[in-house]
Scaffold this active site. Structure first.
Site, PDB file in Angstrom:
ATOM      1  N   ASP A  16     -15.233  -1.212   6.421  1.00  0.00           N
ATOM      2  CA  ASP A  16     -16.013  -1.069   5.498  1.00  0.00           C
ATOM      3  C   ASP A  16     -17.559  -1.953   5.470  1.00  0.00           C
ATOM      4  O   ASP A  16     -17.930  -2.635   4.585  1.00  0.00           O
ATOM      5  CB  ASP A  16     -15.420  -1.522   4.125  1.00  0.00           C
ATOM      6  CG  ASP A  16     -14.204  -0.734   3.719  1.00  0.00           C
ATOM      7  OD1 ASP A  16     -13.900   0.093   4.521  1.00  0.00           O
ATOM      8  OD2 ASP A  16     -13.498  -1.242   2.858  1.00  0.00           O
ATOM      9  N   LYS A 114     -11.772   6.072   3.067  1.00  0.00           N
ATOM     10  CA  LYS A 114     -10.636   5.749   2.245  1.00  0.00           C
ATOM     11  C   LYS A 114     -10.962   5.403   0.670  1.00  0.00           C
ATOM     12  O   LYS A 114     -12.012   5.021   0.479  1.00  0.00           O
ATOM     13  CB  LYS A 114      -9.733   4.541   2.571  1.00  0.00           C
ATOM     14  CG  LYS A 114     -10.600   3.327   2.809  1.00  0.00           C
ATOM     15  CD  LYS A 114      -9.992   2.117   3.420  1.00  0.00           C
ATOM     16  CE  LYS A 114     -10.927   1.192   3.380  1.00  0.00           C
ATOM     17  NZ  LYS A 114     -11.429   0.356   2.239  1.00  0.00           N
ATOM     18  N   CYS A 159      -9.773  -5.809   2.001  1.00  0.00           N
ATOM     19  CA  CYS A 159      -9.678  -4.636   2.854  1.00  0.00           C
ATOM     20  C   CYS A 159      -9.281  -5.080   4.707  1.00  0.00           C
ATOM     21  O   CYS A 159      -8.171  -4.463   4.878  1.00  0.00           O
ATOM     22  CB  CYS A 159     -10.922  -3.885   2.968  1.00  0.00           C
ATOM     23  SG  CYS A 159     -11.012  -3.275   1.331  1.00  0.00           S
TER      24      CYS A 159
END
Ligand SMILES: [Zn+2]
Length: 212
Positions: A16, A114, A159
């Site tokens: 990310d 995702k 994450c």
């Protein structure tokens, strides 16, 4: 301590590194963009490179704005358990969802999106937050013969943390590249994440230890 020579047989999962998680973004991680040059420097050492991209619908249930009266960073109960309610971020097709412009995507074998299911958040690169819906990454890595997963990116305590624990649970050897991650640190979440990863057997390295 993992053998640094191991990187050519390992995968690097870059979590990310997107505009909304960098300074100026909707859910900015302090100093988040500092990971960009480090990730760029180490990526080509790995046999497989995977970049994840948080990719939410505009009315995603993990957004505080989807819950009337709720403020960002409060929590709610979802069908799968406790969920932090975030500011709107990484909305599909918006500049905030794009990768940081300095991130070199040329080495990417796979870009994995995702969080696109509107009713379930997805911190981990391997499972949605219900912990049972797979993203497919474990199968991809197994088919590529990968046994070792190294992690970098944003944020260490969400994450990256969830990805690390899932990777351990799935039977991968897991290494966290500490200086190529940055944390949100919500109510002590950074210390808790480091402790949980350490307890799970995650190894911690710094880029200088294998990519001087
Ligand atoms: Zn998200």
């Amino acid at each position: 301590m993992p053998d640094p020579a191991d990187t050519s047989a390992a995968t690097l999962v870059v979590v990310d590194v997107q505009n909304d998680f960098c300074p100026g973004g909707a859910l900015a991680v302090a100093d988040g963009d500092a990971v960009v040059p480090l990730v760029n420097r180490i990526a080509r050492r790995f046999g497989v490179r995977v970049y994840t991209q948080d990719w939410h619908a505009a009315d995603h249930r993990s957004f505080a704005s989807s819950h009337p009266g709720a403020s960002p960073f409060s929590t709610t109960e979802m069908s799968y358990g406790m969920q932090v309610l975030w500011p709107d971020h990484c909305v599909q097709g918006t500049p905030g969802a794009e990768f940081h412009p300095g991130l070199d995507l040329e080495p990417a074998d796979l870009i994995l999106r995702k969080g696109f299911r509107p009713h379930v958040d997805s911190y981990s690169a391997f499972y949605e937050n219900d912990r049972v819906t797979p993203t497919g990454l474990a199968g991809y890595l197994r088919e590529r013969g990968i046994a070792s997963v190294w992690l970098a990116g944003l944020a260490t305590d969400f994450c990256v943390h969830y990805s690390a624990l899932d990777a351990v649970r799935l039977g991968f050897r897991v290494t966290l590249v500490e200086d190529a991650c940055r944390e949100i640190d919500l109510d002590g979440s950074h210390a808790a994440a480091l402790a949980a990863m350490g307890e799970a057997g995650v190894a911690f390295v710094r880029t200088a230890e294998f990519a001087a």
